[in-house]
Design an enzyme around this catalytic site. Structure first.
Site, PDB file in Angstrom:
ATOM      1  N   LEU A 169       4.213   1.889   2.569  1.00 50.13           N
ATOM      2  CA  LEU A 169       5.132   2.986   2.235  1.00 50.13           C
ATOM      3  C   LEU A 169       4.544   4.318   2.640  1.00 50.13           C
ATOM      4  O   LEU A 169       3.336   4.474   2.763  1.00 50.13           O
ATOM      5  CB  LEU A 169       5.419   2.973   0.738  1.00 50.13           C
ATOM      6  CG  LEU A 169       5.825   1.620   0.157  1.00 50.13           C
ATOM      7  CD1 LEU A 169       6.064   1.734  -1.328  1.00 50.13           C
ATOM      8  CD2 LEU A 169       7.071   1.105   0.848  1.00 50.13           C
ATOM      9  N   GLN A 213      -3.295   3.454   4.607  1.00 53.44           N
ATOM     10  CA  GLN A 213      -4.151   2.628   3.769  1.00 53.44           C
ATOM     11  C   GLN A 213      -4.320   1.234   4.358  1.00 53.44           C
ATOM     12  O   GLN A 213      -3.430   0.696   5.012  1.00 53.44           O
ATOM     13  CB  GLN A 213      -3.576   2.528   2.353  1.00 53.44           C
ATOM     14  CG  GLN A 213      -3.793   3.783   1.535  1.00 53.44           C
ATOM     15  CD  GLN A 213      -3.348   3.589   0.093  1.00 53.44           C
ATOM     16  OE1 GLN A 213      -2.326   2.974  -0.167  1.00 53.44           O
ATOM     17  NE2 GLN A 213      -4.124   4.113  -0.819  1.00 53.44           N
ATOM     18  N   VAL A 254       0.874  -1.183   0.000  1.00 57.19           N
ATOM     19  CA  VAL A 254       0.000   0.000   0.000  1.00 57.19           C
ATOM     20  C   VAL A 254       0.901   1.218   0.000  1.00 57.19           C
ATOM     21  O   VAL A 254       2.042   1.174   0.471  1.00 57.19           O
ATOM     22  CB  VAL A 254      -0.976   0.028   1.199  1.00 57.19           C
ATOM     23  CG1 VAL A 254      -2.040  -1.053   1.065  1.00 57.19           C
ATOM     24  CG2 VAL A 254      -0.242  -0.115   2.516  1.00 57.19           C
ATOM     25  N   SER A 255       0.387   2.338  -0.528  1.00 58.90           N
ATOM     26  CA  SER A 255       1.247   3.505  -0.752  1.00 58.90           C
ATOM     27  C   SER A 255       1.378   4.419   0.456  1.00 58.90           C
ATOM     28  O   SER A 255       2.103   5.394   0.415  1.00 58.90           O
ATOM     29  CB  SER A 255       0.731   4.309  -1.952  1.00 58.90           C
ATOM     30  OG  SER A 255      -0.618   4.655  -1.748  1.00 58.90           O
ATOM     31  N   SER A 256       0.671   4.145   1.525  1.00 59.75           N
ATOM     32  CA  SER A 256       0.860   4.930   2.745  1.00 59.75           C
ATOM     33  C   SER A 256       0.500   4.073   3.948  1.00 59.75           C
ATOM     34  O   SER A 256      -0.216   3.074   3.830  1.00 59.75           O
ATOM     35  CB  SER A 256      -0.005   6.195   2.736  1.00 59.75           C
ATOM     36  OG  SER A 256      -1.353   5.870   3.017  1.00 59.75           O
TER      37      SER A 256
END
Length: 200
Positions: A38, A14, A9-11
């Protein structure tokens, strides 16, 4: 053969549940799932790197969608090459059944079709990026032709600029002091000075 799942996941905010459920249904055991969360622009993926070191020939990697492998198709293609060619593992992409490198029967049809589909997807993505860039450049050129100005408008030179510049050129004040008196940055003061010198 071991079956591993990779989730990204990008954060950190999430939720990974959707990807976890999809991998469990494959099935992938929870202890074989590698998860990266991340934040911002950071793309260091410790869980992914750990998975790469764990993988052996003929192991299987399962991801929900192809973009879990990278931020763009160049990166995805590179990771695909490492997984399938260097390590010689197989990949299954759940959202795109054609991206399944497992051999069908005694042939290599799975790998061949998956590689071909990925190359086509990469080509389409690159073509679309170039098309968007071309449309942007054409739009900018058309706007300039119509007289549209881009960037911040130029700051007007104050009426007392020549007086302040004269003091500076005669050595009575520094360029920093000249800029302070005009309430602009030192760079702006020097740029105005150069522009005036060129005109003269």
């Amino acid at each position: 053969m071991e079956v591993y799942g990779y989730i990204r996941v990008s954060s950190k905010d999430q939720n990974v549940d959707r990807q976890v459920l999809a991998l469990r249904e494959f099935p992938v055991q929870d202890q074989n799932m590698f998860i990266d969360k991340l934040s911002g622009k950071d793309f260091q993926r410790p869980a992914y790197q750990k998975m790469i070191k764990t993988l052996k020939r003929k192991d299987l990697v399962v991801v929900k969608s192809i973009d879990r492998l990278g931020r763009n198709y160049n990166e995805i293609l590179e990771q695909w090459r490492i997984l399938t060619k260097v390590i010689a593992a197989d990949i299954v992409v759940l959202d795109m059944p054609l991206l399944d490198t497992r051999a069908k029967g005694n042939d290599l049809t799975g790998t061949f079709i998956a590689d071909l589909v990925l190359q086509i997807l990469s080509y389409v993505a690159q073509t679309e990026r170039e098309s968007i860039r071309r449309r942007q450049m054409e739009g900018i050129a058309a706007a300039k032709y119509r007289g549209v100005k881009f960037g911040r408008p130029s700051k007007p030179i104050p009426d007392n600029f020549h007086e302040v510049k004269s003091l500076w050129t005669q050595g009575f004040i520094s360029s920093r002091e000249g800029a302070r008196r005009l309430q602009v940055s030192q760079d702006t003061f020097l740029r105005w000075s150069r522009r005036l010198d060129l005109k003269e």
